[in-house]
Design an enzyme around this catalytic site. Structure first.
Site, PDB file in Angstrom:
ATOM      1  N   ARG A 164      -2.393 -44.817  21.530  1.00  0.00           N
ATOM      2  CA  ARG A 164      -3.200 -44.411  22.704  1.00  0.00           C
ATOM      3  C   ARG A 164      -4.531 -43.769  22.278  1.00  0.00           C
ATOM      4  NH1 ARG A 164       0.555 -47.045  24.397  1.00  0.00           N
ATOM      5  NH2 ARG A 164       1.717 -46.675  26.314  1.00  0.00           N
ATOM      6  N   SER A 238       1.823 -43.303  32.623  1.00  0.00           N
ATOM      7  CA  SER A 238       2.253 -42.099  31.882  1.00  0.00           C
ATOM      8  C   SER A 238       1.133 -41.069  31.904  1.00  0.00           C
ATOM      9  CB  SER A 238       2.557 -42.448  30.423  1.00  0.00           C
ATOM     10  OG  SER A 238       3.566 -43.415  30.338  1.00  0.00           O
ATOM     11  N   GLU A 334      -2.370 -38.097  28.463  1.00  0.00           N
ATOM     12  CA  GLU A 334      -2.893 -39.426  28.137  1.00  0.00           C
ATOM     13  C   GLU A 334      -4.034 -39.795  29.091  1.00  0.00           C
ATOM     14  OE1 GLU A 334      -1.920 -43.409  29.570  1.00  0.00           O
ATOM     15  OE2 GLU A 334      -0.380 -43.338  27.994  1.00  0.00           O
TER      16      GLU A 334
HETATM   17  P1  FAD Z   1     -10.344 -46.764  33.871  1.00  0.00           P
HETATM   18  O1  FAD Z   1      -9.267 -45.901  34.405  1.00  0.00           O
HETATM   19  O2  FAD Z   1     -11.358 -47.271  34.807  1.00  0.00           O
HETATM   20  O3  FAD Z   1     -11.074 -45.989  32.682  1.00  0.00           O
HETATM   21  C1  FAD Z   1     -10.309 -45.349  31.675  1.00  0.00           C
HETATM   22  C2  FAD Z   1     -11.279 -44.731  30.643  1.00  0.00           C
HETATM   23  O4  FAD Z   1     -11.986 -45.755  29.958  1.00  0.00           O
HETATM   24  C3  FAD Z   1     -12.362 -43.852  31.282  1.00  0.00           C
HETATM   25  O5  FAD Z   1     -12.672 -42.825  30.370  1.00  0.00           O
HETATM   26  C4  FAD Z   1     -13.533 -44.804  31.442  1.00  0.00           C
HETATM   27  O6  FAD Z   1     -14.774 -44.127  31.476  1.00  0.00           O
HETATM   28  C5  FAD Z   1     -13.400 -45.654  30.191  1.00  0.00           C
HETATM   29  N1  FAD Z   1     -13.879 -47.025  30.361  1.00  0.00           N
HETATM   30  C6  FAD Z   1     -13.433 -47.947  31.251  1.00  0.00           C
HETATM   31  N2  FAD Z   1     -14.047 -49.125  31.055  1.00  0.00           N
HETATM   32  C7  FAD Z   1     -14.912 -48.937  30.025  1.00  0.00           C
HETATM   33  C8  FAD Z   1     -15.847 -49.791  29.361  1.00  0.00           C
HETATM   34  N3  FAD Z   1     -16.018 -51.064  29.695  1.00  0.00           N
HETATM   35  N4  FAD Z   1     -16.580 -49.258  28.360  1.00  0.00           N
HETATM   36  C9  FAD Z   1     -16.427 -47.956  27.987  1.00  0.00           C
HETATM   37  N5  FAD Z   1     -15.568 -47.119  28.582  1.00  0.00           N
HETATM   38  C10 FAD Z   1     -14.813 -47.612  29.581  1.00  0.00           C
HETATM   39  N6  FAD Z   1      -1.444 -47.968  29.700  1.00  0.00           N
HETATM   40  C11 FAD Z   1      -0.834 -48.418  28.582  1.00  0.00           C
HETATM   41  O7  FAD Z   1      -1.387 -48.338  27.477  1.00  0.00           O
HETATM   42  N7  FAD Z   1       0.412 -48.969  28.638  1.00  0.00           N
HETATM   43  C12 FAD Z   1       1.095 -49.094  29.792  1.00  0.00           C
HETATM   44  O8  FAD Z   1       2.205 -49.600  29.805  1.00  0.00           O
HETATM   45  C13 FAD Z   1       0.473 -48.624  30.988  1.00  0.00           C
HETATM   46  N8  FAD Z   1       1.127 -48.699  32.164  1.00  0.00           N
HETATM   47  C14 FAD Z   1       0.526 -48.251  33.299  1.00  0.00           C
HETATM   48  C15 FAD Z   1       1.223 -48.363  34.521  1.00  0.00           C
HETATM   49  C16 FAD Z   1       0.630 -47.934  35.696  1.00  0.00           C
HETATM   50  C17 FAD Z   1       1.396 -48.056  36.995  1.00  0.00           C
HETATM   51  C18 FAD Z   1      -0.680 -47.388  35.668  1.00  0.00           C
HETATM   52  C19 FAD Z   1      -1.324 -46.961  36.943  1.00  0.00           C
HETATM   53  C20 FAD Z   1      -1.375 -47.256  34.474  1.00  0.00           C
HETATM   54  C21 FAD Z   1      -0.770 -47.681  33.270  1.00  0.00           C
HETATM   55  N9  FAD Z   1      -1.416 -47.568  32.028  1.00  0.00           N
HETATM   56  C22 FAD Z   1      -0.822 -48.056  30.892  1.00  0.00           C
HETATM   57  C23 FAD Z   1      -2.751 -46.955  31.936  1.00  0.00           C
HETATM   58  C24 FAD Z   1      -3.907 -47.938  32.232  1.00  0.00           C
HETATM   59  O9  FAD Z   1      -3.408 -49.117  32.795  1.00  0.00           O
HETATM   60  C25 FAD Z   1      -4.703 -48.293  30.967  1.00  0.00           C
HETATM   61  O10 FAD Z   1      -5.176 -47.130  30.338  1.00  0.00           O
HETATM   62  C26 FAD Z   1      -5.866 -49.217  31.271  1.00  0.00           C
HETATM   63  O11 FAD Z   1      -6.410 -49.726  30.079  1.00  0.00           O
HETATM   64  C27 FAD Z   1      -6.974 -48.515  32.064  1.00  0.00           C
HETATM   65  O12 FAD Z   1      -7.912 -49.507  32.451  1.00  0.00           O
HETATM   66  P2  FAD Z   1      -8.942 -49.245  33.607  1.00  0.00           P
HETATM   67  O13 FAD Z   1      -9.868 -50.412  33.635  1.00  0.00           O
HETATM   68  O14 FAD Z   1      -8.243 -48.940  34.868  1.00  0.00           O
HETATM   69  O15 FAD Z   1      -9.713 -47.969  33.047  1.00  0.00           O
HETATM   70  N1  EPU Z   2      13.365 -40.930  29.784  1.00  0.00           N
HETATM   71  C1  EPU Z   2      14.116 -39.963  30.405  1.00  0.00           C
HETATM   72  N2  EPU Z   2      13.742 -39.559  31.651  1.00  0.00           N
HETATM   73  C2  EPU Z   2      12.680 -40.077  32.302  1.00  0.00           C
HETATM   74  C3  EPU Z   2      11.891 -41.066  31.667  1.00  0.00           C
HETATM   75  C4  EPU Z   2      12.267 -41.470  30.399  1.00  0.00           C
HETATM   76  O1  EPU Z   2      15.087 -39.472  29.872  1.00  0.00           O
HETATM   77  O2  EPU Z   2      12.414 -39.667  33.425  1.00  0.00           O
HETATM   78  C5  EPU Z   2      13.744 -41.376  28.440  1.00  0.00           C
HETATM   79  C6  EPU Z   2      14.781 -42.487  28.471  1.00  0.00           C
HETATM   80  O3  EPU Z   2      15.780 -42.206  27.521  1.00  0.00           O
HETATM   81  C7  EPU Z   2      14.055 -43.717  27.976  1.00  0.00           C
HETATM   82  C8  EPU Z   2      12.939 -43.122  27.128  1.00  0.00           C
HETATM   83  O4  EPU Z   2      12.634 -41.862  27.744  1.00  0.00           O
HETATM   84  O5  EPU Z   2      14.872 -44.530  27.223  1.00  0.00           O
HETATM   85  C9  EPU Z   2      11.692 -43.970  27.120  1.00  0.00           C
HETATM   86  O6  EPU Z   2      11.328 -44.308  28.464  1.00  0.00           O
HETATM   87  P1  EPU Z   2      10.564 -45.662  28.820  1.00  0.00           P
HETATM   88  O7  EPU Z   2      11.194 -46.822  28.132  1.00  0.00           O
HETATM   89  O8  EPU Z   2      10.409 -45.697  30.293  1.00  0.00           O
HETATM   90  O9  EPU Z   2       9.167 -45.487  28.116  1.00  0.00           O
HETATM   91  P2  EPU Z   2       8.188 -44.247  27.986  1.00  0.00           P
HETATM   92  O10 EPU Z   2       8.265 -43.731  26.594  1.00  0.00           O
HETATM   93  O11 EPU Z   2       8.432 -43.284  29.078  1.00  0.00           O
HETATM   94  C10 EPU Z   2       6.201 -45.682  27.142  1.00  0.00           C
HETATM   95  C11 EPU Z   2       4.734 -45.776  27.452  1.00  0.00           C
HETATM   96  C12 EPU Z   2       4.500 -46.636  28.663  1.00  0.00           C
HETATM   97  C13 EPU Z   2       5.035 -48.042  28.365  1.00  0.00           C
HETATM   98  C14 EPU Z   2       6.525 -47.942  28.037  1.00  0.00           C
HETATM   99  C15 EPU Z   2       7.083 -49.266  27.588  1.00  0.00           C
HETATM  100  C16 EPU Z   2       3.678 -43.779  26.616  1.00  0.00           C
HETATM  101  C17 EPU Z   2       3.046 -42.466  26.939  1.00  0.00           C
HETATM  102  N3  EPU Z   2       4.178 -44.444  27.641  1.00  0.00           N
HETATM  103  O12 EPU Z   2       6.795 -44.978  28.228  1.00  0.00           O
HETATM  104  O13 EPU Z   2       3.096 -46.714  28.895  1.00  0.00           O
HETATM  105  O14 EPU Z   2       4.842 -48.895  29.452  1.00  0.00           O
HETATM  106  O15 EPU Z   2       6.741 -46.996  26.965  1.00  0.00           O
HETATM  107  O16 EPU Z   2       6.607 -49.587  26.318  1.00  0.00           O
HETATM  108  O17 EPU Z   2       3.678 -44.166  25.458  1.00  0.00           O
HETATM  109  C18 EPU Z   2       1.267 -45.718  30.035  1.00  0.00           C
HETATM  110  O18 EPU Z   2       0.752 -45.548  28.921  1.00  0.00           O
HETATM  111  O19 EPU Z   2       0.702 -45.383  31.097  1.00  0.00           O
HETATM  112  C19 EPU Z   2       2.595 -46.315  30.116  1.00  0.00           C
HETATM  113  C20 EPU Z   2       3.233 -46.517  31.261  1.00  0.00           C
END
Ligand code: FAD
Ligand code: EPU
Length: 338
Positions: A164, A238, A334
C-alpha cells in the site's frame, strides 16, 4: 474547459462526505490540465488530483482546486514472445481495464478485479488484493510534473512500491499527475489461486478448468460477499493497513491471544489482520450517529448517510487508541486524509 466554483464533492467520493471544493475542473487532455495549472490564481493554490474518490476522506472543505482526471484510452503498445504491453490512460476505470484485458486474453490483472477507482490512482498505493499487487505486472507510468509541466517516466523500481505504498505517497507526494500506466501482461496465464478463499469459491462455482475469467468471477463473488458496496453505504474500503510486527512480538501476542490472525512475511516479520484486532476491541458493527464500523468487516469504516469527515476521523482515532492499549500495536490509516 470549465472551472466550477464552490461545488459539492459528495457524489465524487465513495465515503459520500459532503465537503465542497473552492474550485473544480475536469481534464480530458494533458494540454487542458497544463492550461489550468498555468492560470495565475492556481499557481500557488492547493491542488488535489481526483480519480474515483474511493480512497479519500474529506475532513473539511478543500480550499484549492480539485482536478478530476478524465484521460481516456487503452491500447496494446507492443508485445514480445511472452508478453503484451498494455497502456491505459489514468482516467480509465480500473475494473473496466481488468475486464478489457480478460476479454482479450491478456493475463495478470484478474486477481485485482472489482477494486474501485481509476487506473491513474492504482500505482499510488500499489493496489492489491487476493494474492496480487499491481507491482507484479506494472511496467512503467507517465506522469506530469505539476510545477514544471514536463512528462516523466517511472519504471517499476523507480515507483518504490511496497505494501500500500509508492514513491508518490512518500517523497514525491503531491508533485505528479499520473497520466498513463503500462502493464506487462502474460500471453500464457500464470494462475494465482494462492489466496485460500479463491480456491473455495472456485469449488462452490463448480469450476473444473481454470481461466483468467473464472478467477476474476471468483474474486468478484468474494468481494461482493465481504465488502460493502459504496453505492449502498459510504466507505473507502480498508480504512487501516494490516500492521507488520516482528516475530517475537507476534509470539508474545499469541501466548495471550491464541486466536490472533497473522501472515508470515518473507522478511521474517508477521502481518497482523487489523480487522481481527479491531473486532477484538469491540468495534465491529458499532455506530455513532452516521459514522460506524461495518458489521461484517471491522477494517471498513462507514458513513450511513450524513456523517462528516471529522466524525469518521475521530472514530478512527479512538480505534487506533484502543488497539494500541489492548495489543500495543500501532494501526496506520490507509485512506488519504484531506
Ligand atoms: P482517489 O480516491 O480519487 O485518490 C486516491 C489518492 O490518489 C489521492 O491522494 C489522490 O489525490 C491521488 N490520485 C488519484 N489519481 C491520481 C493521479 N492520476 N495522479 C496522481 N495522484 C492521483 N484498494 C486496494 O488496494 N485493494 C482493495 O482490495 C481495495 N478494495 C476497496 C474496496 C472498496 C469498497 C473501496 C471503496 C475501496 C477499496 N480500495 C482497495 C481502495 C481504492 O479502491 C484504491 O485505493 C484505488 O486505487 C483508489 O482509486 P481512486 O481513483 O478512487 O483514487
Ligand atoms: N477479520 C476478522 N474480523 C473482521 C475482519 C477480518 O477477524 O471484521 C480477520 C479474519 O480472520 C480474516 C482476516 O482478518 O481471515 C483477513 O480478512 P480479509 O480476508 O477480509 O482481508 P483483510 O486483511 O481485512 C485485505 C486488504 C483488502 C483486500 C483483502 C483481500 C488491507 C488493508 N486490506 O483485507 O484491501 O481486498 O485483503 O486481499 O490490506 C483495501 O485496501 O481497501 C482493501 C479492501
Amino acid at each position: 474547459m470549465n472551472i466550477h466554483e464552490n461545488i459539492s464533492l459528495k457524489k465524487l467520493n465513495t465515503f459520500g462526505i459532503d465537503a465542497s471544493a473552492r474550485y473544480y475542473a475536469g481534464f480530458s487532455t494533458i494540454d487542458e490540465v497544463c492550461q489550468i495549472l498555468s492560470e495565475s490564481k492556481f499557481v500557488n493554490s492547493r491542488k488535489l488530483i481526483l480519480g474515483g474518490g474511493s480512497n479519500l476522506l474529506f475532513t473539511k472543505d478543500f480550499d484549492g482546486i480539485v482536478l478530476k482526471n478524465n484521460l481516456k484510452g487503452i491500447e496494446l503498445v507492443k508485445e514480445d514472445v511472452d508478453h503484451y504491453f498494455v497502456r491505459s490512460a489514468g482516467g480509465e476505470v480500473w475494473h473496466e481495464l481488468v475486464m478489457y484485458c480478460i476479454a482479450n486474453n491478456y493475463a495478470g490483472l484478474e486477481n485485482l478485479s472489482l477494486i474501485p477507482g481509476n487506473v491513474g490512482a492504482s500505482p499510488m498505493q500499489n493496489i492489491g488484493a487476493y494474492g496480487a499487487e499491481i507491482k507484479d505486472t506494472f511496467y512503467e507510468l507517465e506522469a506530469l510534473h505539476i510545477q514544471d509541466k514536463t512528462i516523466h517516466k517511472f519504471n517499476n523500481a523507480e515507483c518504490k512500491f511496497g505494501y500500500r505504498e509508492s514513491v508518490f505517497k512518500g517523497e514525491l507526494k503531491d508533485q505528479f499527475i499520473i497520466t498513463s500506466v503500462t502493464f506487462k501482461l502474460y500471453k500464457k496465464p500464470i494462475f494465482n489461486t494462492s489466496y485460500g478463499a479463491i480456491e473455495k469459491e472456485l469449488e462452490v462455482m463448480g469450476i473444473k478448468e481454470l481461466s483468467i475469467k473464472s478467477i476474476s468471477d471468483a474474486v468478484c463473488a468474494i468481494r461482493k460477499s465481504k465488502l460493502p458496496n459504496p453505492a449502498e453505504i459510504g466507505n473507502a474500503g480498508s480504512f487501516f493497513k494490516n500492521p507488520e510486527v516482528i516475530r517475537s512480538k507476534f509470539e508474545a501476542l499469541k501466548t495471550e491471544f491464541s486466536m490472533i490472525v497473522g501472515y508470515d512475511l518473507e522478511n521474517g516479520n508477521v502481518k497482523l489482520a487489523a480487522g481481527w484486532l479491531i473486532e477484538q476491541c469491540g468495534w465491529k458493527g458499532q455506530r455513532f450517529g452516521d459514522a460506524g464500523v461495518h458489521k461484517l468487516q471491522a477494517l471498513v469504516l462507514v458513513n450511513y448517510g450524513n456523517a462528516n469527515g471529522s466524525e469518521i476521523l475521530e472514530l478512527s482515532q479512538k480505534i487506533i487508541a484502543s488497539v494500541k492499549e489492548k495489543f500495543d500495536v500501532d494501526l496506520v490509516r490507509e485512506v488519504n486524509i484531506v
